[in-house]
Scaffold this motif. Sequence first.
Motif, PDB file in Angstrom:
ATOM      1  N   ASN A 187     -13.795  61.204  34.005  1.00  0.00           N
ATOM      2  CA  ASN A 187     -13.864  62.068  32.421  1.00  0.00           C
ATOM      3  C   ASN A 187     -14.171  62.087  31.777  1.00  0.00           C
ATOM      4  OD1 ASN A 187     -10.677  60.406  33.231  1.00  0.00           O
ATOM      5  ND2 ASN A 187     -11.360  58.930  31.708  1.00  0.00           N
ATOM      6  N   LYS A 188     -16.303  62.106  32.133  1.00  0.00           N
ATOM      7  CA  LYS A 188     -17.158  62.371  31.904  1.00  0.00           C
ATOM      8  C   LYS A 188     -17.479  63.262  32.682  1.00  0.00           C
ATOM      9  CE  LYS A 188     -19.822  58.797  29.469  1.00  0.00           C
ATOM     10  NZ  LYS A 188     -20.757  57.125  29.637  1.00  0.00           N
ATOM     11  N   LEU A 189     -17.153  63.805  33.785  1.00  0.00           N
ATOM     12  CA  LEU A 189     -17.798  65.189  34.703  1.00  0.00           C
ATOM     13  C   LEU A 189     -16.916  65.917  33.932  1.00  0.00           C
ATOM     14  CD1 LEU A 189     -18.844  62.817  37.637  1.00  0.00           C
ATOM     15  CD2 LEU A 189     -19.516  63.526  36.116  1.00  0.00           C
ATOM     16  N   ILE A 190     -15.150  65.593  34.508  1.00  0.00           N
ATOM     17  CA  ILE A 190     -14.190  66.188  33.779  1.00  0.00           C
ATOM     18  C   ILE A 190     -14.118  66.870  32.487  1.00  0.00           C
ATOM     19  CG2 ILE A 190     -11.450  66.745  33.910  1.00  0.00           C
ATOM     20  CD1 ILE A 190     -11.099  64.190  35.625  1.00  0.00           C
ATOM     21  N   SER A 191     -14.892  66.212  31.298  1.00  0.00           N
ATOM     22  CA  SER A 191     -14.953  66.738  30.652  1.00  0.00           C
ATOM     23  C   SER A 191     -16.095  68.058  30.249  1.00  0.00           C
ATOM     24  CB  SER A 191     -14.995  66.007  28.939  1.00  0.00           C
ATOM     25  OG  SER A 191     -15.162  66.581  28.021  1.00  0.00           O
ATOM     26  N   HIS A 192     -17.088  67.754  31.332  1.00  0.00           N
ATOM     27  CA  HIS A 192     -18.233  68.453  30.810  1.00  0.00           C
ATOM     28  C   HIS A 192     -18.366  70.261  32.125  1.00  0.00           C
ATOM     29  CE1 HIS A 192     -22.761  69.316  30.216  1.00  0.00           C
ATOM     30  NE2 HIS A 192     -22.818  69.601  31.561  1.00  0.00           N
ATOM     31  N   PHE A 193     -17.322  69.525  33.121  1.00  0.00           N
ATOM     32  CA  PHE A 193     -18.287  70.553  34.078  1.00  0.00           C
ATOM     33  C   PHE A 193     -16.215  71.285  34.137  1.00  0.00           C
ATOM     34  CE2 PHE A 193     -20.862  67.225  35.859  1.00  0.00           C
ATOM     35  CZ  PHE A 193     -21.930  68.462  36.456  1.00  0.00           C
ATOM     36  N   ARG A 194     -15.453  71.077  33.116  1.00  0.00           N
ATOM     37  CA  ARG A 194     -14.071  72.005  32.769  1.00  0.00           C
ATOM     38  C   ARG A 194     -13.951  73.536  33.304  1.00  0.00           C
ATOM     39  NH1 ARG A 194      -8.765  69.995  31.067  1.00  0.00           N
ATOM     40  NH2 ARG A 194      -9.123  67.969  30.533  1.00  0.00           N
ATOM     41  N   PRO A 195     -15.008  73.877  32.497  1.00  0.00           N
ATOM     42  CA  PRO A 195     -15.169  76.233  32.525  1.00  0.00           C
ATOM     43  C   PRO A 195     -15.100  76.430  34.286  1.00  0.00           C
ATOM     44  CG  PRO A 195     -16.426  74.700  30.459  1.00  0.00           C
ATOM     45  CD  PRO A 195     -15.651  73.398  31.048  1.00  0.00           C
ATOM     46  N   LEU A 196     -16.616  75.458  34.857  1.00  0.00           N
ATOM     47  CA  LEU A 196     -16.376  75.800  35.837  1.00  0.00           C
ATOM     48  C   LEU A 196     -15.153  75.094  37.139  1.00  0.00           C
ATOM     49  CD1 LEU A 196     -18.309  76.133  38.381  1.00  0.00           C
ATOM     50  CD2 LEU A 196     -19.376  73.977  38.339  1.00  0.00           C
ATOM     51  N   LEU A 197     -14.689  73.587  36.699  1.00  0.00           N
ATOM     52  CA  LEU A 197     -13.802  73.165  38.234  1.00  0.00           C
ATOM     53  C   LEU A 197     -12.300  74.514  37.794  1.00  0.00           C
ATOM     54  CD1 LEU A 197     -13.942  69.668  37.751  1.00  0.00           C
ATOM     55  CD2 LEU A 197     -14.763  71.635  39.447  1.00  0.00           C
ATOM     56  N   LEU A 198     -12.009  74.751  36.751  1.00  0.00           N
ATOM     57  CA  LEU A 198     -10.967  76.189  35.806  1.00  0.00           C
ATOM     58  C   LEU A 198     -11.215  76.849  36.618  1.00  0.00           C
ATOM     59  CD1 LEU A 198      -9.990  75.060  32.628  1.00  0.00           C
ATOM     60  CD2 LEU A 198      -8.899  74.852  34.705  1.00  0.00           C
ATOM     61  N   SER A 199     -12.173  77.548  36.786  1.00  0.00           N
ATOM     62  CA  SER A 199     -12.645  79.123  37.309  1.00  0.00           C
ATOM     63  C   SER A 199     -12.959  78.805  38.698  1.00  0.00           C
ATOM     64  CB  SER A 199     -13.885  79.730  36.733  1.00  0.00           C
ATOM     65  OG  SER A 199     -15.365  78.416  36.696  1.00  0.00           O
ATOM     66  N   ALA A 200     -12.790  77.979  39.628  1.00  0.00           N
ATOM     67  CA  ALA A 200     -12.773  77.853  40.638  1.00  0.00           C
ATOM     68  C   ALA A 200     -11.414  77.621  41.342  1.00  0.00           C
ATOM     69  CB  ALA A 200     -13.603  76.606  41.478  1.00  0.00           C
ATOM     70  N   GLY A 201     -10.604  77.062  40.316  1.00  0.00           N
ATOM     71  CA  GLY A 201      -9.305  77.160  41.214  1.00  0.00           C
ATOM     72  C   GLY A 201      -8.614  75.605  40.943  1.00  0.00           C
TER      73      GLY A 201
END
Length: 353
Positions: A187-201
């Motif tokens: 959950n911490k990782l998702i919160s921190h890297f959310r913009p990067l993950l969303l930009s990668a689809g």
Amino acid sequence: MKTSELEKMQLLFRNAHAIGKRACLSPTSHGCSQEATNINAVLRAKAKGFLNIAKDGGVLRFCCLLHDTIYQLSNLSKSLQRSVSILAEAQSCLSSTQAVIEKYKLRPGPKLRAVLDTDTYEGVLLKPTNADQHDKAKNELINSLCRCITAGFGDVNSGVLQAMRLTSFQCWQEADTSSDFGDEEVNKLISHFRPLLLSAGVDVELIPEQWTILKTELYTAGFSQGTFEKTWPTVNRMLRHWCPDVLDLFDALLTITATTADCKRGFSVMKQVKSDWRSRLKGETLSDLLKTQLCSPDIKDFDPSKAIDIWHADSLRSHRPQFVRKHRTKGTEGGSDSDGSSKEMSSECSEDI
């Protein structure tokens, strides 16, 4: 301290006693001038001072303590500078190095242990050592080093950096005894890297459920028993079709290096590739060349067979795979030195084709 430097210190120590004795000789017996006499007096004083310092047992033991601690710090530096080192491995190296250095308070290292129970070194009698003063200096040195390590790398044990330990299978539990293992970190990782993950689809909403599937499948497949290789490429081949989003998250985490050593290496290679004569390289071409230089194996470990097969098969026009170069024989213009070498080179070309 490197081995060569230690050998130099030992050589100086062996010669110190002889230097001190020669310093007591009168320079006038050699017919020296007044200026030479003054210079020799200065050198004699330096030699005597070095000899007195070198014969102090406390100084020698403290130098051995420095050698032991610097050796551990050198190994830590080498581990952090490895191009394949990830953040989780760096955290383990930091913890183990600090534990070893702190252990030197109660248990001496190999170099210090070799000189503790002796009164001579390299055949020279040492002055008595003040044990209390030595222990005080040792504790001050080790406490200072541990404080520096904690102050410089203390943030690796909290927040996102601590959560990134999931990328190392060594930090996983041997058995799935806790159903919520790693959930908080994910959950911490998702919160921190959310913009990067969303930009990668990447569908970030599916990552928590896929993390549970990933854990369950790995433990069911015998993760604790070691029935398969514990590497992320193996896990990707096994479970990419079931949990692609969580594996994309871990792929992004594995690209983060432990130190800036890779960045420095990248800029150094870029300067070699994009020189003044190749200053108009396109960004894509430069990126491909840098990947080839930085990510490909060493020449001694590289097998070019697959690349050669692709070069022969995928081409716009024929590369003339049946072509055999004709070598000039002796007697012709610019001929070879011997017929044997020409035949040998021709046969090698035929075998390669």
